[in-house]
Design a protein around this motif. Structure first.
Motif, PDB file in Angstrom:
ATOM      1  N   TYR A   1       0.817  -1.209   0.000  1.00  0.00           N
ATOM      2  CA  TYR A   1       0.000   0.000   0.000  1.00  0.00           C
ATOM      3  C   TYR A   1       0.854   1.264   0.000  1.00  0.00           C
ATOM      4  O   TYR A   1       0.455   2.283  -0.546  1.00  0.00           O
ATOM      5  CB  TYR A   1      -0.974  -0.009   1.177  1.00  0.00           C
ATOM      6  N   LEU A   2       2.027   1.201   0.588  1.00  0.00           N
ATOM      7  CA  LEU A   2       2.947   2.338   0.506  1.00  0.00           C
ATOM      8  C   LEU A   2       3.398   2.579  -0.929  1.00  0.00           C
ATOM      9  O   LEU A   2       3.810   3.681  -1.286  1.00  0.00           O
ATOM     10  CB  LEU A   2       4.154   2.121   1.416  1.00  0.00           C
ATOM     11  N   TRP A   3       3.287   1.543  -1.753  1.00  0.00           N
ATOM     12  CA  TRP A   3       3.640   1.647  -3.171  1.00  0.00           C
ATOM     13  C   TRP A   3       2.826   2.748  -3.853  1.00  0.00           C
ATOM     14  O   TRP A   3       3.268   3.347  -4.828  1.00  0.00           O
ATOM     15  CB  TRP A   3       3.414   0.293  -3.846  1.00  0.00           C
ATOM     16  N   ILE A   4       1.632   3.036  -3.347  1.00  0.00           N
ATOM     17  CA  ILE A   4       0.769   4.088  -3.892  1.00  0.00           C
ATOM     18  C   ILE A   4       1.504   5.425  -3.914  1.00  0.00           C
ATOM     19  O   ILE A   4       1.330   6.226  -4.840  1.00  0.00           O
ATOM     20  CB  ILE A   4      -0.521   4.217  -3.044  1.00  0.00           C
ATOM     21  N   LEU A   5       2.338   5.655  -2.922  1.00  0.00           N
ATOM     22  CA  LEU A   5       3.052   6.928  -2.818  1.00  0.00           C
ATOM     23  C   LEU A   5       4.104   7.095  -3.915  1.00  0.00           C
ATOM     24  O   LEU A   5       4.506   8.217  -4.220  1.00  0.00           O
ATOM     25  CB  LEU A   5       3.717   7.046  -1.445  1.00  0.00           C
ATOM     26  N   PHE A   6       4.544   5.988  -4.511  1.00  0.00           N
ATOM     27  CA  PHE A   6       5.611   6.035  -5.500  1.00  0.00           C
ATOM     28  C   PHE A   6       5.138   5.750  -6.922  1.00  0.00           C
ATOM     29  O   PHE A   6       5.840   6.069  -7.876  1.00  0.00           O
ATOM     30  CB  PHE A   6       6.724   5.045  -5.125  1.00  0.00           C
ATOM     31  N   ASP A   7       3.977   5.154  -7.071  1.00  0.00           N
ATOM     32  CA  ASP A   7       3.455   4.809  -8.387  1.00  0.00           C
ATOM     33  C   ASP A   7       2.837   6.048  -9.035  1.00  0.00           C
ATOM     34  O   ASP A   7       2.071   6.771  -8.395  1.00  0.00           O
ATOM     35  CB  ASP A   7       2.405   3.702  -8.265  1.00  0.00           C
ATOM     36  N   ALA A   8       3.145   6.282 -10.298  1.00  0.00           N
ATOM     37  CA  ALA A   8       2.636   7.463 -11.005  1.00  0.00           C
ATOM     38  C   ALA A   8       1.110   7.444 -11.124  1.00  0.00           C
ATOM     39  O   ALA A   8       0.471   8.495 -11.154  1.00  0.00           O
ATOM     40  CB  ALA A   8       3.261   7.547 -12.393  1.00  0.00           C
ATOM     41  N   GLU A   9       0.517   6.239 -11.159  1.00  0.00           N
ATOM     42  CA  GLU A   9      -0.935   6.115 -11.285  1.00  0.00           C
ATOM     43  C   GLU A   9      -1.614   5.833  -9.949  1.00  0.00           C
ATOM     44  O   GLU A   9      -2.790   5.498  -9.903  1.00  0.00           O
ATOM     45  CB  GLU A   9      -1.267   5.001 -12.283  1.00  0.00           C
ATOM     46  N   ARG A  10      -0.854   5.932  -8.856  1.00  0.00           N
ATOM     47  CA  ARG A  10      -1.351   5.690  -7.491  1.00  0.00           C
ATOM     48  C   ARG A  10      -1.959   4.300  -7.337  1.00  0.00           C
ATOM     49  O   ARG A  10      -3.019   4.131  -6.755  1.00  0.00           O
ATOM     50  CB  ARG A  10      -2.365   6.749  -7.072  1.00  0.00           C
ATOM     51  N   ARG A  11      -1.257   3.298  -7.835  1.00  0.00           N
ATOM     52  CA  ARG A  11      -1.726   1.919  -7.737  1.00  0.00           C
ATOM     53  C   ARG A  11      -1.003   1.200  -6.618  1.00  0.00           C
ATOM     54  O   ARG A  11       0.180   1.408  -6.397  1.00  0.00           O
ATOM     55  CB  ARG A  11      -1.492   1.173  -9.050  1.00  0.00           C
ATOM     56  N   SER A  12      -1.718   0.334  -5.929  1.00  0.00           N
ATOM     57  CA  SER A  12      -1.112  -0.548  -4.932  1.00  0.00           C
ATOM     58  C   SER A  12      -0.737  -1.855  -5.628  1.00  0.00           C
ATOM     59  O   SER A  12      -1.061  -2.064  -6.797  1.00  0.00           O
ATOM     60  CB  SER A  12      -2.096  -0.819  -3.799  1.00  0.00           C
ATOM     61  N   TRP A  13      -0.074  -2.737  -4.888  1.00  0.00           N
ATOM     62  CA  TRP A  13       0.271  -4.029  -5.476  1.00  0.00           C
ATOM     63  C   TRP A  13      -0.982  -4.793  -5.891  1.00  0.00           C
ATOM     64  O   TRP A  13      -0.990  -5.460  -6.922  1.00  0.00           O
ATOM     65  CB  TRP A  13       1.067  -4.867  -4.479  1.00  0.00           C
ATOM     66  N   SER A  14      -2.042  -4.693  -5.087  1.00  0.00           N
ATOM     67  CA  SER A  14      -3.266  -5.427  -5.432  1.00  0.00           C
ATOM     68  C   SER A  14      -3.927  -4.849  -6.680  1.00  0.00           C
ATOM     69  O   SER A  14      -4.537  -5.593  -7.455  1.00  0.00           O
ATOM     70  CB  SER A  14      -4.240  -5.446  -4.259  1.00  0.00           C
ATOM     71  N   ASP A  15      -3.800  -3.544  -6.901  1.00  0.00           N
ATOM     72  CA  ASP A  15      -4.314  -2.944  -8.140  1.00  0.00           C
ATOM     73  C   ASP A  15      -3.536  -3.472  -9.346  1.00  0.00           C
ATOM     74  O   ASP A  15      -4.131  -3.841 -10.362  1.00  0.00           O
ATOM     75  CB  ASP A  15      -4.182  -1.416  -8.115  1.00  0.00           C
ATOM     76  N   ILE A  16      -2.240  -3.474  -9.225  1.00  0.00           N
ATOM     77  CA  ILE A  16      -1.380  -3.899 -10.338  1.00  0.00           C
ATOM     78  C   ILE A  16      -1.621  -5.370 -10.664  1.00  0.00           C
ATOM     79  O   ILE A  16      -1.808  -5.735 -11.823  1.00  0.00           O
ATOM     80  CB  ILE A  16       0.107  -3.636  -9.995  1.00  0.00           C
ATOM     81  N   ALA A  17      -1.650  -6.220  -9.630  1.00  0.00           N
ATOM     82  CA  ALA A  17      -1.801  -7.660  -9.855  1.00  0.00           C
ATOM     83  C   ALA A  17      -3.165  -8.036 -10.429  1.00  0.00           C
ATOM     84  O   ALA A  17      -3.267  -8.941 -11.249  1.00  0.00           O
ATOM     85  CB  ALA A  17      -1.570  -8.414  -8.548  1.00  0.00           C
ATOM     86  N   SER A  18      -4.212  -7.322 -10.013  1.00  0.00           N
ATOM     87  CA  SER A  18      -5.564  -7.680 -10.456  1.00  0.00           C
ATOM     88  C   SER A  18      -6.041  -6.891 -11.670  1.00  0.00           C
ATOM     89  O   SER A  18      -7.115  -7.157 -12.198  1.00  0.00           O
ATOM     90  CB  SER A  18      -6.555  -7.482  -9.309  1.00  0.00           C
ATOM     91  N   GLY A  19      -5.259  -5.924 -12.109  1.00  0.00           N
ATOM     92  CA  GLY A  19      -5.665  -5.119 -13.260  1.00  0.00           C
ATOM     93  C   GLY A  19      -6.854  -4.224 -12.940  1.00  0.00           C
ATOM     94  O   GLY A  19      -7.744  -4.054 -13.767  1.00  0.00           O
TER      95      GLY A  19
END
Length: 158
Positions: A129-147
């Motif tokens: 969830y901290l990944w949201i702070l670094f992703d340009a599209e504000r995606r978490s790992w669960s967003d990325i993995a599930s599309g």
């Protein structure tokens, strides 16, 4: 059947703080569900199977069956809300919605992937969830993995 959401031009990627707020709200609801599930588990052991109070919860069967029920009930909660309208009760309070990139409700398979990866993200000290702070599209790992995407919704017109 996937539902198509409207007003796709009025939504934007959800930030970390809003998601965290929704997670806190939803954690209280999941805790309440878990209390009910644990109570039913205890009742079944005591009343239907006639096991003494000292023996309920003793042994790997009771521990694993309760853990499995808790996991399945949490998944059922999230999958039900995510696949139907894209919002849990906590997400509704914070005006968030989970959807596919093209603006549809997510499938049960996507909900399962989201749930598993969300559990792993939390187990990894919240890094997913901290990944949201670094992703340009504000995606978490669960967003990325599930599309999928979590979007913020505008305030309703008065």
């Amino acid at each position: 059947m996937q539902r198509r959401f409207g007003n796709l031009d009025d939504v934007w990627p959800a930030g970390f703080a809003r998601r965290l707020g929704a997670m806190v709200y939803d954690s209280f609801l999941v805790a309440a569900i878990w209390i009910l599930v644990a109570g039913l588990h205890l009742t079944i052991g005591r009343q239907l199977l006639g096991i003494s109070a000292e023996r309920v919860g003793d042994g790997p069967f009771w521990v694993l069956s309760l853990q499995l029920l808790l996991l399945l009930s949490a998944f059922a909660f999230f999958a039900f809300f995510w696949t139907r309208g894209g919002v849990t009760l906590g997400m509704q309070a914070w005006r968030l919605r989970v959807q596919t990139p093209d603006g549809r409700s997510i499938t049960l398979a996507q909900a399962a992937v989201r749930f598993v990866v969300a559990c792993l993200s939390i187990a990894a000290f919240g890094l997913g969830y901290l990944w949201i702070l670094f992703d340009a599209e504000r995606r978490s790992w669960s967003d990325i993995a599930s599309g999928t995407r979590v979007v913020a919704l505008p305030k309703p017109a008065k």
